[in-house]
Design a protein around this motif. Sequence first.
Motif, PDB file in Angstrom:
ATOM      1  N   TRP A 315       4.042 -41.213 -11.873  1.00 32.75           N
ATOM      2  CA  TRP A 315       2.628 -40.201 -12.662  1.00 32.75           C
ATOM      3  C   TRP A 315       3.561 -40.070 -14.151  1.00 32.75           C
ATOM      4  O   TRP A 315       4.963 -39.853 -14.098  1.00 32.75           O
ATOM      5  N   ILE A 317       4.347 -37.541 -18.078  1.00 32.38           N
ATOM      6  CA  ILE A 317       3.151 -37.216 -19.778  1.00 32.38           C
ATOM      7  C   ILE A 317       4.549 -37.184 -21.037  1.00 32.38           C
ATOM      8  O   ILE A 317       5.135 -37.916 -20.877  1.00 32.38           O
ATOM      9  N   SER A 318       3.990 -37.307 -21.664  1.00 33.09           N
ATOM     10  CA  SER A 318       3.840 -37.012 -22.928  1.00 33.09           C
ATOM     11  C   SER A 318       4.455 -38.650 -23.437  1.00 33.09           C
ATOM     12  O   SER A 318       3.975 -39.797 -23.158  1.00 33.09           O
ATOM     13  N   SER A 321       4.882 -40.917 -20.445  1.00 36.37           N
ATOM     14  CA  SER A 321       3.771 -42.324 -19.767  1.00 36.37           C
ATOM     15  C   SER A 321       3.891 -43.372 -20.602  1.00 36.37           C
ATOM     16  O   SER A 321       3.342 -44.278 -20.106  1.00 36.37           O
ATOM     17  N   VAL A 352      -0.373 -39.135 -18.883  1.00 35.34           N
ATOM     18  CA  VAL A 352      -0.785 -38.045 -19.676  1.00 35.34           C
ATOM     19  C   VAL A 352      -1.021 -37.533 -21.468  1.00 35.34           C
ATOM     20  O   VAL A 352       0.641 -37.224 -21.494  1.00 35.34           O
ATOM     21  N   SER A 353      -1.265 -37.845 -22.299  1.00 30.83           N
ATOM     22  CA  SER A 353      -1.388 -37.080 -23.268  1.00 30.83           C
ATOM     23  C   SER A 353      -0.961 -38.165 -24.143  1.00 30.83           C
ATOM     24  O   SER A 353       0.359 -38.164 -25.035  1.00 30.83           O
ATOM     25  N   CYS A 497      -0.821 -31.776 -24.133  1.00 32.03           N
ATOM     26  CA  CYS A 497      -0.362 -31.736 -22.285  1.00 32.03           C
ATOM     27  C   CYS A 497      -0.439 -30.786 -21.954  1.00 32.03           C
ATOM     28  O   CYS A 497      -1.175 -30.896 -20.198  1.00 32.03           O
ATOM     29  N   SER A 523      -5.917 -30.894 -16.747  1.00 33.43           N
ATOM     30  CA  SER A 523      -4.841 -32.285 -16.362  1.00 33.43           C
ATOM     31  C   SER A 523      -4.014 -32.529 -14.797  1.00 33.43           C
ATOM     32  O   SER A 523      -4.736 -33.393 -13.910  1.00 33.43           O
ATOM     33  N   ASP A 524      -3.798 -30.999 -13.957  1.00 34.70           N
ATOM     34  CA  ASP A 524      -3.342 -31.181 -13.115  1.00 34.70           C
ATOM     35  C   ASP A 524      -4.217 -31.080 -11.988  1.00 34.70           C
ATOM     36  O   ASP A 524      -4.369 -32.128 -10.991  1.00 34.70           O
ATOM     37  N   THR A 527      -5.623 -34.718 -12.111  1.00 34.48           N
ATOM     38  CA  THR A 527      -4.335 -36.225 -11.779  1.00 34.48           C
ATOM     39  C   THR A 527      -4.440 -35.890  -9.920  1.00 34.48           C
ATOM     40  O   THR A 527      -4.537 -37.185  -9.636  1.00 34.48           O
TER      41      THR A 527
END
Length: 542
Positions: A315, A317-318, A321, A352-353, A497, A523-524, A527
């Motif tokens: 996983w 994020i931002s 990713s 994510v994002s 996010c 998103s949490d 996912t």
Amino acid sequence: MMNYTLGFLEALVFIGVWCYLCFRVVFWLINTILNLLIVVVFRSKTTTTTTTSVAEQKKEQASLFSCIGWINSSKNNNSKNSNKNSKNKNTNTNNNVQFTMLVWLIAYAVVPILDTSKSGAGSAGLQDLFQGTDPRLEEILRRAPIIKKGPSPPLFMTNGHVQFVPWLIQNEIHKGGIPFERIDMNVTGCIYKLPNCTHSPLMTDTISLDIFPSLDYDNNNDDNNNIKFNRSSPVILLAPGLRCYSQDLPGNTFIRLAYSKGFRSIVVNRRGHTPNRKLKAPRWNLLGDFFDMDQVYWHVKSELLQNNDAPMFLWGISSGSAVVIAGLSEWDRRYEKEGDTTAPRFVAAAAVSPGYDTRRVFSPERFRYPYNQILNPLVKDHFVLQNEELLRRFDSSAVDRMLAASNLQELVDASAPFAGYHNATSYYDRENPVNDLLSITTPTFVLNAADDPCCRIGNLYETSSSSPATYGTMTYADVTRASKRGLVAVTRYGSHCPFLDGGLFSPLTRDPWNGGYMLNSWSDRATIEFFEAALYVYSERR
């Protein structure tokens, strides 16, 4: 704040203060706009109708004011009332103004949420949904219905910039609230990442893995979670965002929710990201190093989990990713096309994002004002100035170029030697995450918001500049459709996010870790549901 619980009364105060501030700000904006409109309208009328008497103009003005709910016209005609009556009139006027503003605010909050006309996927919260060719993805979507639902933002939170406010406040509250077990490990690499290069001690550094719950965690006394953990429990490797770490990925609500569903989280604090720890080697990649992540995977698998059958997930994020997608491209190609069984293998992954093409994602027209201007000096201070002596010993001219960078894209370009490449071109040719998307066979869920104020959603719908020979005129959305197991959800709202959810009046949900309250993130939950579904549908990937 260690393990701070946001209680029920505090949650109510939080919501109340937030709604009040939104009301006052929007009230002021509308008040200003209306005053400007009135000035423009009547200045125009005065210049075009010179024969109108002053009395007639005042009468006409009062009539228009009453039509827009600004004042009560019946009160306005009594211009010669006593001071007491004038005071009463002002009170009525203020009440009328506030009532009108309240109606407009409700319309502002409700109409965007109830309007489904712009939803390409037929849902109020989802704008687009792209999926690969594997028919088993339909089973994933059936088992994770929240994906097609998309988020419904809480009251006054349909603006991408506004969503940052409560989210950042919560992130500060949550810092220090999760009792991670920290394990340090050494990672190494080549001085320059050429084919068949040899690892050099010069590039060896120590990174930290923050684990929750700990490997020896006993939750027999935890009333909030009935799931028992052991070394065979599913594991998620997490890649934090820009300048972020385990306690602020940004945020850590995902880790709390994962805990409630039986997933153990291992946050990979990549080089330079562990708080209060400087670099030991001149190796630093703002977007993460999938060569380091490869070493992390096998250290976790063989040393920490002792080679058991724990399902592994990935996983990011931002900016985190990028290492997820670039890594999967590399590892799946090695496993599927070269038969390399040493390549890391995950049940599923999520990003994510993301910003897609890293050659241009941080340029000012894409990573937009004011975020580029805010983060550029912060990144320089965090990674360059704090490690300046070490970095200059390796490549002083590259340090000069980084410090002179006027935006984040120029800074990333200049940092190529510290990522293991002679120049920016060779860096992006090797590590741009969009270079080889069609090689990814791992079920991968990508989440973007159409109102992302940092990375514009147009990045997804543009043709590739990095691999025109591979993709031709295909957009990245088209590439997802042509991929084997890609899944991209584009929500109408979500910002960069947060993806706040819960409908009009329920922005909070129970915190599964401490029993308090936390912001509800689509998103949490999407996912985690995706990971749970993938664990069932793609059980052979365990």
